[in-house]
Design a protein around this motif. Sequence first.
Motif, PDB file in Angstrom:
ATOM      1  N   ALA A  48      37.742  51.509  42.640  1.00 20.84           N
ATOM      2  CA  ALA A  48      37.281  50.123  42.757  1.00 20.84           C
ATOM      3  C   ALA A  48      37.069  49.735  44.212  1.00 20.84           C
ATOM      4  O   ALA A  48      37.651  50.334  45.120  1.00 20.84           O
ATOM      5  N   THR A  49      36.210  48.749  44.403  1.00 18.77           N
ATOM      6  CA  THR A  49      35.953  48.173  45.721  1.00 18.77           C
ATOM      7  C   THR A  49      36.193  46.670  45.624  1.00 18.77           C
ATOM      8  O   THR A  49      35.664  46.015  44.727  1.00 18.77           O
ATOM      9  N   LEU A  50      37.019  46.160  46.534  1.00 16.78           N
ATOM     10  CA  LEU A  50      37.382  44.733  46.493  1.00 16.78           C
ATOM     11  C   LEU A  50      37.005  44.067  47.803  1.00 16.78           C
ATOM     12  O   LEU A  50      37.266  44.624  48.871  1.00 16.78           O
ATOM     13  N   GLN A  51      36.430  42.888  47.714  1.00 15.25           N
ATOM     14  CA  GLN A  51      36.257  42.062  48.904  1.00 15.25           C
ATOM     15  C   GLN A  51      37.300  40.956  48.841  1.00 15.25           C
ATOM     16  O   GLN A  51      37.475  40.312  47.800  1.00 15.25           O
ATOM     17  N   VAL A  52      38.004  40.772  49.965  1.00 11.54           N
ATOM     18  CA  VAL A  52      39.122  39.823  49.999  1.00 11.54           C
ATOM     19  C   VAL A  52      38.906  38.834  51.139  1.00 11.54           C
ATOM     20  O   VAL A  52      38.524  39.226  52.240  1.00 11.54           O
ATOM     21  N   SER A  53      39.161  37.563  50.872  1.00 13.23           N
ATOM     22  CA  SER A  53      39.049  36.552  51.929  1.00 13.23           C
ATOM     23  C   SER A  53      40.417  36.294  52.542  1.00 13.23           C
ATOM     24  O   SER A  53      41.364  35.933  51.839  1.00 13.23           O
ATOM     25  N   LYS A  58      42.095  34.891  48.523  1.00 11.14           N
ATOM     26  CA  LYS A  58      41.613  35.204  47.166  1.00 11.14           C
ATOM     27  C   LYS A  58      40.769  36.481  47.152  1.00 11.14           C
ATOM     28  O   LYS A  58      40.214  36.879  48.181  1.00 11.14           O
ATOM     29  N   VAL A  59      40.660  37.036  45.968  1.00  9.55           N
ATOM     30  CA  VAL A  59      39.722  38.135  45.751  1.00  9.55           C
ATOM     31  C   VAL A  59      38.331  37.510  45.624  1.00  9.55           C
ATOM     32  O   VAL A  59      38.113  36.627  44.792  1.00  9.55           O
ATOM     33  N   VAL A  60      37.403  37.952  46.478  1.00  6.77           N
ATOM     34  CA  VAL A  60      36.054  37.365  46.482  1.00  6.77           C
ATOM     35  C   VAL A  60      35.167  38.059  45.457  1.00  6.77           C
ATOM     36  O   VAL A  60      34.440  37.420  44.707  1.00  6.77           O
ATOM     37  N   GLU A  61      35.240  39.397  45.447  1.00  5.50           N
ATOM     38  CA  GLU A  61      34.448  40.170  44.483  1.00  5.50           C
ATOM     39  C   GLU A  61      35.190  41.452  44.133  1.00  5.50           C
ATOM     40  O   GLU A  61      35.940  41.983  44.958  1.00  5.50           O
ATOM     41  N   LYS A 421      45.197  32.666  38.467  1.00  6.66           N
ATOM     42  CA  LYS A 421      45.655  32.686  39.858  1.00  6.66           C
ATOM     43  C   LYS A 421      46.440  33.970  40.167  1.00  6.66           C
ATOM     44  O   LYS A 421      46.252  34.588  41.202  1.00  6.66           O
ATOM     45  N   LYS A 422      47.315  34.346  39.238  1.00  4.50           N
ATOM     46  CA  LYS A 422      48.204  35.491  39.461  1.00  4.50           C
ATOM     47  C   LYS A 422      48.114  36.463  38.281  1.00  4.50           C
ATOM     48  O   LYS A 422      47.785  36.070  37.168  1.00  4.50           O
ATOM     49  N   GLY A 423      48.482  37.717  38.534  1.00  5.91           N
ATOM     50  CA  GLY A 423      48.682  38.657  37.430  1.00  5.91           C
ATOM     51  C   GLY A 423      47.520  39.573  37.102  1.00  5.91           C
ATOM     52  O   GLY A 423      47.631  40.395  36.204  1.00  5.91           O
ATOM     53  N   LEU A 424      46.407  39.467  37.821  1.00  2.00           N
ATOM     54  CA  LEU A 424      45.272  40.369  37.604  1.00  2.00           C
ATOM     55  C   LEU A 424      44.561  40.602  38.928  1.00  2.00           C
ATOM     56  O   LEU A 424      44.589  39.739  39.808  1.00  2.00           O
ATOM     57  N   ILE A 425      43.905  41.753  39.038  1.00  2.00           N
ATOM     58  CA  ILE A 425      42.995  41.974  40.167  1.00  2.00           C
ATOM     59  C   ILE A 425      41.622  41.545  39.674  1.00  2.00           C
ATOM     60  O   ILE A 425      40.939  42.274  38.959  1.00  2.00           O
ATOM     61  N   GLU A 426      41.261  40.335  40.007  1.00  2.00           N
ATOM     62  CA  GLU A 426      40.017  39.783  39.478  1.00  2.00           C
ATOM     63  C   GLU A 426      39.455  38.745  40.446  1.00  2.00           C
ATOM     64  O   GLU A 426      40.219  38.074  41.137  1.00  2.00           O
ATOM     65  N   LYS A 427      38.151  38.613  40.436  1.00  2.00           N
ATOM     66  CA  LYS A 427      37.463  37.626  41.275  1.00  2.00           C
ATOM     67  C   LYS A 427      38.085  36.242  41.082  1.00  2.00           C
ATOM     68  O   LYS A 427      38.268  35.796  39.942  1.00  2.00           O
ATOM     69  N   GLY A 428      38.413  35.583  42.186  1.00  2.00           N
ATOM     70  CA  GLY A 428      38.953  34.222  42.120  1.00  2.00           C
ATOM     71  C   GLY A 428      40.471  34.171  42.045  1.00  2.00           C
ATOM     72  O   GLY A 428      41.067  33.120  42.251  1.00  2.00           O
ATOM     73  N   TYR A 429      41.103  35.301  41.740  1.00  2.00           N
ATOM     74  CA  TYR A 429      42.572  35.349  41.690  1.00  2.00           C
ATOM     75  C   TYR A 429      43.132  35.524  43.098  1.00  2.00           C
ATOM     76  O   TYR A 429      42.433  35.983  44.010  1.00  2.00           O
ATOM     77  N   ASP A 430      44.405  35.173  43.277  1.00  2.00           N
ATOM     78  CA  ASP A 430      45.069  35.439  44.549  1.00  2.00           C
ATOM     79  C   ASP A 430      45.054  36.946  44.818  1.00  2.00           C
ATOM     80  O   ASP A 430      45.256  37.741  43.889  1.00  2.00           O
ATOM     81  N   ALA A 431      44.839  37.286  46.084  1.00  2.00           N
ATOM     82  CA  ALA A 431      44.794  38.708  46.455  1.00  2.00           C
ATOM     83  C   ALA A 431      46.219  39.224  46.660  1.00  2.00           C
ATOM     84  O   ALA A 431      46.642  39.550  47.760  1.00  2.00           O
ATOM     85  N   ASP A 432      46.979  39.252  45.563  1.00  2.00           N
ATOM     86  CA  ASP A 432      48.346  39.790  45.547  1.00  2.00           C
ATOM     87  C   ASP A 432      48.261  41.203  44.980  1.00  2.00           C
ATOM     88  O   ASP A 432      47.870  41.377  43.821  1.00  2.00           O
ATOM     89  N   LEU A 472      50.320  39.856  49.969  1.00  2.00           N
ATOM     90  CA  LEU A 472      50.507  38.509  49.428  1.00  2.00           C
ATOM     91  C   LEU A 472      49.340  37.640  49.878  1.00  2.00           C
ATOM     92  O   LEU A 472      49.154  37.420  51.077  1.00  2.00           O
ATOM     93  N   ARG A 473      48.572  37.171  48.933  1.00  2.00           N
ATOM     94  CA  ARG A 473      47.383  36.358  49.203  1.00  2.00           C
ATOM     95  C   ARG A 473      46.565  36.912  50.375  1.00  2.00           C
ATOM     96  O   ARG A 473      46.256  36.223  51.339  1.00  2.00           O
ATOM     97  N   GLY A 474      46.260  38.190  50.273  1.00  2.00           N
ATOM     98  CA  GLY A 474      45.343  38.820  51.226  1.00  2.00           C
ATOM     99  C   GLY A 474      45.988  39.355  52.485  1.00  2.00           C
ATOM    100  O   GLY A 474      45.332  40.012  53.290  1.00  2.00           O
TER     101      GLY A 474
END
Length: 496
Positions: A48-53, A58-61, A421-432, A472-474
């Motif tokens: 997987a490839t993740l973009q994080v802000s 948050k996970v951006v994409e 917000k929490k518990g998944l690696i998904e767009k819009g979720y916290d980057a935890d 924790l949150r990126g």
Amino acid sequence: MEERKLYSVAALAAVLTTLLFKYLLGSDIYTITAQYALLPSSYDPQPATLQVSKKTGKVVEVFGGIRKDKKVGKLINYGPSQILLPGLVDTHVHINDPGRSEWETFDTATQAAIAGGVTTLIDMPLNSIPPTNTVKALVEKKAAATGNIHSDLGFWAGSVPGNTKHLSSLLKQEGVKGFKSFMINSGVDEFKAVSPKDIEKAFKELSKSANKGHNVTMLFHAESSNKKTEKAIKKAIDSSNPADYNTYLQTHPVEYELDAIRTLIMKMRKYPLIHVHIVHLSAAEALPMIRQARADGLKLTVETCYHYLYFNKDDIPDGGVEYKSAPPIRDAANNALLWKALNDGDIDLITSDHSPSDPLTKNIESGDFLNGWGGISSLGLGLPALYTKMSADECGFGLSLGELVEAMSTKPAILAGLHGKKGLIEKGYDADFVLFEPESAYTLSENDLFYKHQISPYIGHTFAGRISRTYLRGVKVYDRHMGGILDKVARRGVFV
Ligand SMILES: [Zn+2]
């Protein structure tokens, strides 16, 4: 001529704007690629490839596969030796601060959390003093936590005899995640057990909020004793050795759990809008009753804890008070049935029930099970411990790592109202995130524990895999390869 000049100025401005935008975006956003990442689409880790802000945390994409063309900003690449998982969510933690901070503090507990890949904790209303049964007490607890947390933190409040009038303000004003009650002696004087009548009162009061569309969750320590059984047990163990685990085991029979759960299900039929969550189920005999209630459409969820899955009574030595919990760890057959229930979906989630005390209160010296503190220290140890057990041939019933993480992250997040917000690696979720090395075996030592007191039944156990990094949150907050907790004074946790 004039027009062409204007055109080229406009074109230049557009190019500069694009470059500036890319620069600004690039300075905020970074990219993680992982050979193995657990995404919501599958229980099997995948590239997987993740973009994080960094700015929003948050996970951006999220893109499936290793996508070099999607790289924005700095690139961090995690190879095949580790798996990128969503940060774990532990909804059953007793931090004891304020009032019993000599047992555990927000600082020590949340350090243990991030070192164990747990990015969100939900704190129990006891054993702090005061217990959080009123808005005033919760405000005090929040003050003790402010500036002292390394992980994100939410709160359960207490539902005890006489505090019914405080429940709706705790829910609406303070945003507690729900309420916890004991149906048996809690172990501390200031947090009283509820009677069936008290439960009815709380259900009635909270049904008003539920009727207005609020999600109302009530957690129960589901053991009910009665005078007659207590007396018989007392007589039976009268001359037994208090340092023998079997003596203690007799004091919390399976019937206590069955009676309590039966009572709860009965009440739920009358107040079906209340979501009831049974914490730390130990007795597998209760599962058919639970299954039936769920089939009937009742909003009933169930958790078990690391120790009921990892240990059985034969693991417990004489005087091994660090294994004492209520309900107790039972026999190996029970243990296997709990694993099966987890695999079948009859148990929803797994928590630590981290409940430490100081060595004196725990009776570490004397090894007296009957009078020592009942509570096991295990915050942050769940993933390596349970991964080890389920990887062993005789355990796990085919449970996958993805399903284990769902029970330790996704579902606890839902229980605490943190979905989205929490518990998944998904767009819009916290980057935890937590990075787990499934082939880095290690033997747990006291030095690995961040608790106030290095007491735990897991010390000396060899785990098959190990946490390597936590985000924790990126922001990377823990890296075992770079000395552990990266900034002990940053304390980046927030209330959720
Ligand atoms: Zn507990």
